[in-house]
Scaffold this motif. Structure first.
Motif, PDB file in Angstrom:
ATOM      1  N   VAL A 114       0.865  -1.121   0.029  1.00  0.00           N
ATOM      2  CA  VAL A 114      -0.047   0.215  -0.026  1.00  0.00           C
ATOM      3  C   VAL A 114       1.058   1.163  -0.103  1.00  0.00           C
ATOM      4  O   VAL A 114       1.963   1.114   0.685  1.00  0.00           O
ATOM      5  CB  VAL A 114      -0.893  -0.173   1.289  1.00  0.00           C
ATOM      6  N   GLY A 115       0.510   2.192  -0.596  1.00  0.00           N
ATOM      7  CA  GLY A 115       1.271   3.478  -0.765  1.00  0.00           C
ATOM      8  C   GLY A 115       1.974   3.923  -2.049  1.00  0.00           C
ATOM      9  O   GLY A 115       2.827   4.807  -1.941  1.00  0.00           O
ATOM     10  N   LEU A 116       1.872   3.078  -3.156  1.00  0.00           N
ATOM     11  CA  LEU A 116       2.689   3.604  -4.348  1.00  0.00           C
ATOM     12  C   LEU A 116       2.130   4.670  -4.742  1.00  0.00           C
ATOM     13  O   LEU A 116       2.811   5.437  -5.344  1.00  0.00           O
ATOM     14  CB  LEU A 116       2.387   2.316  -5.250  1.00  0.00           C
ATOM     15  N   GLN A 117       0.804   4.829  -4.707  1.00  0.00           N
ATOM     16  CA  GLN A 117       0.121   6.208  -5.239  1.00  0.00           C
ATOM     17  C   GLN A 117       0.804   7.301  -4.614  1.00  0.00           C
ATOM     18  O   GLN A 117       0.886   8.505  -5.302  1.00  0.00           O
ATOM     19  CB  GLN A 117      -1.405   5.917  -5.268  1.00  0.00           C
ATOM     20  N   LEU A 121       2.422  10.480  -6.039  1.00  0.00           N
ATOM     21  CA  LEU A 121       1.925  11.714  -5.937  1.00  0.00           C
ATOM     22  C   LEU A 121       2.809  12.654  -5.281  1.00  0.00           C
ATOM     23  O   LEU A 121       3.006  13.939  -5.683  1.00  0.00           O
ATOM     24  CB  LEU A 121       0.820  11.592  -4.810  1.00  0.00           C
ATOM     25  N   SER A 122       3.822  12.281  -4.267  1.00  0.00           N
ATOM     26  CA  SER A 122       4.870  13.401  -3.813  1.00  0.00           C
ATOM     27  C   SER A 122       5.764  13.540  -4.649  1.00  0.00           C
ATOM     28  O   SER A 122       6.299  14.520  -4.542  1.00  0.00           O
ATOM     29  CB  SER A 122       5.449  12.422  -2.582  1.00  0.00           C
ATOM     30  N   ILE A 123       6.057  12.638  -5.487  1.00  0.00           N
ATOM     31  CA  ILE A 123       7.272  12.879  -6.811  1.00  0.00           C
ATOM     32  C   ILE A 123       6.537  14.043  -7.676  1.00  0.00           C
ATOM     33  O   ILE A 123       7.181  15.319  -8.086  1.00  0.00           O
ATOM     34  CB  ILE A 123       7.515  11.887  -7.535  1.00  0.00           C
ATOM     35  N   ALA A 124       5.260  14.067  -7.809  1.00  0.00           N
ATOM     36  CA  ALA A 124       4.599  14.755  -8.681  1.00  0.00           C
ATOM     37  C   ALA A 124       4.638  16.319  -7.976  1.00  0.00           C
ATOM     38  O   ALA A 124       4.648  17.328  -8.708  1.00  0.00           O
ATOM     39  CB  ALA A 124       3.299  14.365  -9.405  1.00  0.00           C
TER      40      ALA A 124
END
Length: 141
Positions: A114-117, A121-124
C-alpha cells in the motif's frame, strides 16, 4: 585576486561538467539513444552518434555561457530546430513512460503493498513545487 578568479572559474566549469555528465548519463540510462539507434537501424554509425551527442553538449554549454546571437537562417533555422527538439522531447517522454512501467516491479520487490500512489503523488507534487518556485522567482524580476 587573480587566484580567486581562476579558482572560481575552475570550480564553475567543473560543476557544469559534472551536471552535463549527469544529464547525459540519465539520458543514456533511460534508453533514449539506444531507442533512436534501434528505431532507425543505424547501429553501424554509433561513433557518429557519440560524436554528435558530445559535440551537441559542448556547443550547447558554450552557447549558454556566451549567448552568441544566431542571425542566420531566420524562420527556416527556427523550424528545423523546433522539429529536432520536438522529436527529442517525444523520445525522452516515451523512454520515461517505459521507465515508469518499472514502478510496479519495484513495489513488489520492496514489498510495498500500500502506498505506491502516495510515492507517485509526492514525486509529482515535488516537481510542481519546484516549478512554481522557479517561475515565481523568474517572474518577480
Amino acid at each position: 585576486m587573480l587566484l580567486k578568479e581562476v579558482l572560481l572559474c575552475f570550480i564553475g566549469l567543473s560543476a557544469g561538467g559534472i551536471i552535463a555528465a549527469g544529464v547525459f548519463a540519465f539520458l543514456a540510462i533511460i534508453g533514449v539513444f539506444p531507442r533512436l539507434i534501434g528505431f532507425t537501424h543505424t547501429k553501424k554509425h554509433i561513433m557518429l552518434y557519440e560524436t554528435c551527442i558530445i559535440l551537441g553538449g559542448v556547443l550547447g554549454n558554450i552557447y549558454d555561457i556566451y549567448e552568441f546571437p544566431i542571425g542566420f537562417g531566420g524562420n527556416i533555422f527556427l523550424g528545423i530546430y523546433g522539429l529536432a527538439v520536438g522529436i527529442f522531447v517525444g523520445c525522452l517522454v516515451m523512454s520515461l513512460a517505459e521507465t515508469l512501467k518499472a514502478l510496479p516491479v519495484i513495489s513488489r520487490r520492496i514489498n510495498l503493498g500500500v502506498g505506491l500512489q502516495y510515492i507517485i503523488l509526492s514525486i509529482a507534487l515535488g516537481k510542481l513545487t519546484g516549478s512554481l518556485v522557479f517561475f515565481a522567482e523568474r517572474f518577480g524580476q
